[in-house]
Write a protein that holds these residues in place. Sequence first.
Motif, PDB file in Angstrom:
ATOM      1  N   PHE A  67       0.867  -1.173   0.000  1.00  0.00           N
ATOM      2  CA  PHE A  67       0.000   0.000   0.000  1.00  0.00           C
ATOM      3  C   PHE A  67       0.906   1.227   0.000  1.00  0.00           C
ATOM      4  CE2 PHE A  67      -2.579   3.375   1.756  1.00  0.00           C
ATOM      5  CZ  PHE A  67      -3.837   3.143   1.220  1.00  0.00           C
ATOM      6  N   LEU A  68       0.728   2.086  -1.010  1.00  0.00           N
ATOM      7  CA  LEU A  68       1.566   3.277  -1.131  1.00  0.00           C
ATOM      8  C   LEU A  68       0.940   4.416  -0.330  1.00  0.00           C
ATOM      9  CD1 LEU A  68       4.040   4.618  -2.429  1.00  0.00           C
ATOM     10  CD2 LEU A  68       2.605   5.196  -4.390  1.00  0.00           C
ATOM     11  N   ARG A  69       1.576   4.772   0.780  1.00  0.00           N
ATOM     12  CA  ARG A  69       1.039   5.841   1.632  1.00  0.00           C
ATOM     13  C   ARG A  69       1.398   7.223   1.103  1.00  0.00           C
ATOM     14  NH1 ARG A  69       3.929   2.958   5.528  1.00  0.00           N
ATOM     15  NH2 ARG A  69       5.012   4.884   6.131  1.00  0.00           N
ATOM     16  N   ASP A  70       2.637   7.387   0.644  1.00  0.00           N
ATOM     17  CA  ASP A  70       3.080   8.714   0.203  1.00  0.00           C
ATOM     18  C   ASP A  70       4.347   8.560  -0.628  1.00  0.00           C
ATOM     19  OD1 ASP A  70       3.063  11.434  -0.092  1.00  0.00           O
ATOM     20  OD2 ASP A  70       3.733  11.907   1.922  1.00  0.00           O
ATOM     21  N   THR A  71       4.688   9.624  -1.339  1.00  0.00           N
ATOM     22  CA  THR A  71       5.934   9.661  -2.104  1.00  0.00           C
ATOM     23  C   THR A  71       6.668  10.969  -1.826  1.00  0.00           C
ATOM     24  OG1 THR A  71       4.880  10.695  -4.038  1.00  0.00           O
ATOM     25  CG2 THR A  71       4.963   8.280  -3.983  1.00  0.00           C
ATOM     26  N   GLN A  72       7.960  10.940  -2.022  1.00  0.00           N
ATOM     27  CA  GLN A  72       8.791  12.140  -1.977  1.00  0.00           C
ATOM     28  C   GLN A  72       9.560  12.217  -3.287  1.00  0.00           C
ATOM     29  OE1 GLN A  72      11.292  12.055   1.505  1.00  0.00           O
ATOM     30  NE2 GLN A  72       9.570  11.802   2.915  1.00  0.00           N
ATOM     31  N   GLY A  73       9.815  13.430  -3.745  1.00  0.00           N
ATOM     32  CA  GLY A  73      10.496  13.550  -5.021  1.00  0.00           C
ATOM     33  C   GLY A  73      11.150  14.897  -5.220  1.00  0.00           C
ATOM     34  N   THR A  74      11.873  14.996  -6.305  1.00  0.00           N
ATOM     35  CA  THR A  74      12.549  16.238  -6.679  1.00  0.00           C
ATOM     36  C   THR A  74      12.282  16.505  -8.155  1.00  0.00           C
ATOM     37  OG1 THR A  74      14.590  15.053  -7.246  1.00  0.00           O
ATOM     38  CG2 THR A  74      14.397  15.895  -4.987  1.00  0.00           C
ATOM     39  N   LEU A  75      12.357  17.768  -8.525  1.00  0.00           N
ATOM     40  CA  LEU A  75      12.186  18.132  -9.924  1.00  0.00           C
ATOM     41  C   LEU A  75      13.451  17.822 -10.712  1.00  0.00           C
ATOM     42  CD1 LEU A  75      10.394  21.583  -9.561  1.00  0.00           C
ATOM     43  CD2 LEU A  75       9.376  19.430 -10.322  1.00  0.00           C
ATOM     44  N   ARG A  76      13.293  17.620 -11.997  1.00  0.00           N
ATOM     45  CA  ARG A  76      14.440  17.450 -12.876  1.00  0.00           C
ATOM     46  C   ARG A  76      15.285  18.725 -12.865  1.00  0.00           C
ATOM     47  NH1 ARG A  76      10.377  14.598 -15.272  1.00  0.00           N
ATOM     48  NH2 ARG A  76      10.932  12.639 -16.305  1.00  0.00           N
ATOM     49  N   PRO A  77      16.581  18.604 -13.070  1.00  0.00           N
ATOM     50  CA  PRO A  77      17.410  19.808 -13.212  1.00  0.00           C
ATOM     51  C   PRO A  77      16.899  20.679 -14.356  1.00  0.00           C
ATOM     52  CG  PRO A  77      18.792  17.859 -12.960  1.00  0.00           C
ATOM     53  CD  PRO A  77      17.391  17.365 -13.125  1.00  0.00           C
ATOM     54  N   GLY A  78      16.713  21.947 -14.077  1.00  0.00           N
ATOM     55  CA  GLY A  78      16.252  22.880 -15.098  1.00  0.00           C
ATOM     56  C   GLY A  78      14.754  22.893 -15.295  1.00  0.00           C
TER      57      GLY A  78
END
Length: 428
Positions: A268-279
């Motif tokens: 069960f996927l509770r949450d995600t964390q992420g970053t934007l691509r460079p630029g």
Amino acid sequence: MRQILLGAAAAAMLAGVAAAPMPGLGPQAAQAQSSNLFQPVVYVNDRAVTRYEVEQRMRFLQILRAPDTSRAAAEKELIDDRLRAFAARQVGVSASEEQINTGLEEFAARGNMGVDQFTQMLGQSGVDRQTFEDFVTSGIVWREFIRQRIIGMVDVSDAEVDQEMQKIVETPRVTAVSLSELIIPAPAGQEAQAMALAEDIVARTRTEADFAAFARQHSATPSAQNGGRLPTTALANLPPSLRPILLQMQPGQISQPLQVQGAVVLFFLRDTQGTLRPGAREQVLDYMRVRVATPDEAARLAASSDTCDMLSANTSSLPADRITRQTLSQGQIPTGEAIRLAVLDNNETTVINYGGAVDLLMLCSRRGALVANPPETPAAPEGQDGAPNPDALPSRDTVRNQIFNRKVGAAAENYLAELRANAIIRRP
């Protein structure tokens, strides 16, 4: 589409039911039961859907592990099949024996089986070959109908591709996930029971609380006491085979059952964390600068020019050195102009009065730098695990095809909805 009532498989099933009456039923009762099996449950434009077909489709959906295998879902699918066949007949579309055989082979190959092997497996679960053939034939006929009547009306503009690519650019790349796990033991000989339990859990899970309750009851891991909750984990630390499954999920979703050695696993996927691509936040601006003598002249040009093309036409009599149109990244634009352009939407204008000369600025378009100038995808995968470059963007052709397929699918569903609304659907 062949009707099951006319098929040899149906006749054989009918004979089998009549020859093997239910315990406690006399010959007349057994004969009535076998007859009732083929009674219509609904008519679609005077084409019957029988109880036998509904039960067969239910079993078939269960084998395919469809999300909904209820009687209502099976009946709806069969009604839709009748509507698709009706639309196809109206324009003379049908499936040849060769197309049907090819479709059966392709479908069976998805499970790494031949047609005979797949049909035998279906038979062991009580599904006859005619049900398989009808399911495949319906898909073939509908796809051909879509090709002839819908695809030609669907188009994808460059603006739609730009918008979709910008959405991709602005969507953070997932770098970490918060998961809950549920691991059901599946000792040798009990794999089917474990899979059935997992599928039942998937069907009944709506929230994290639902999943946590099932984990406490059924999971064979220490995390069960905590409702299956695992700490937030870097995506790179998870097995490569699991990453694409998680990347296709949204927070709040449960995975389909994963069969591993000795167990069936659910996440069960509770949450995600992420970053934007460079630029990802950089922009490229297409804009015009027109130098005129007075603020009034600039105002008149702005009032009569709704687009950059109109502004070009309205200033065609001016000396060429007084008109500039250029496409630059934000860092390349002079600061004074960049500040003025920052607050403009496409085709809006602003006036810069220097006290002697006056510049009229019009923003033609604002695009993400990665959309305007997408980086080239590396020819070879990067990383020790063979994963592709996570910063790479899909090509414009790939995105265009994705949009096209979505629009075709939506158009087909809308057409089917119209067929359903206009059909005569009645129950005996």
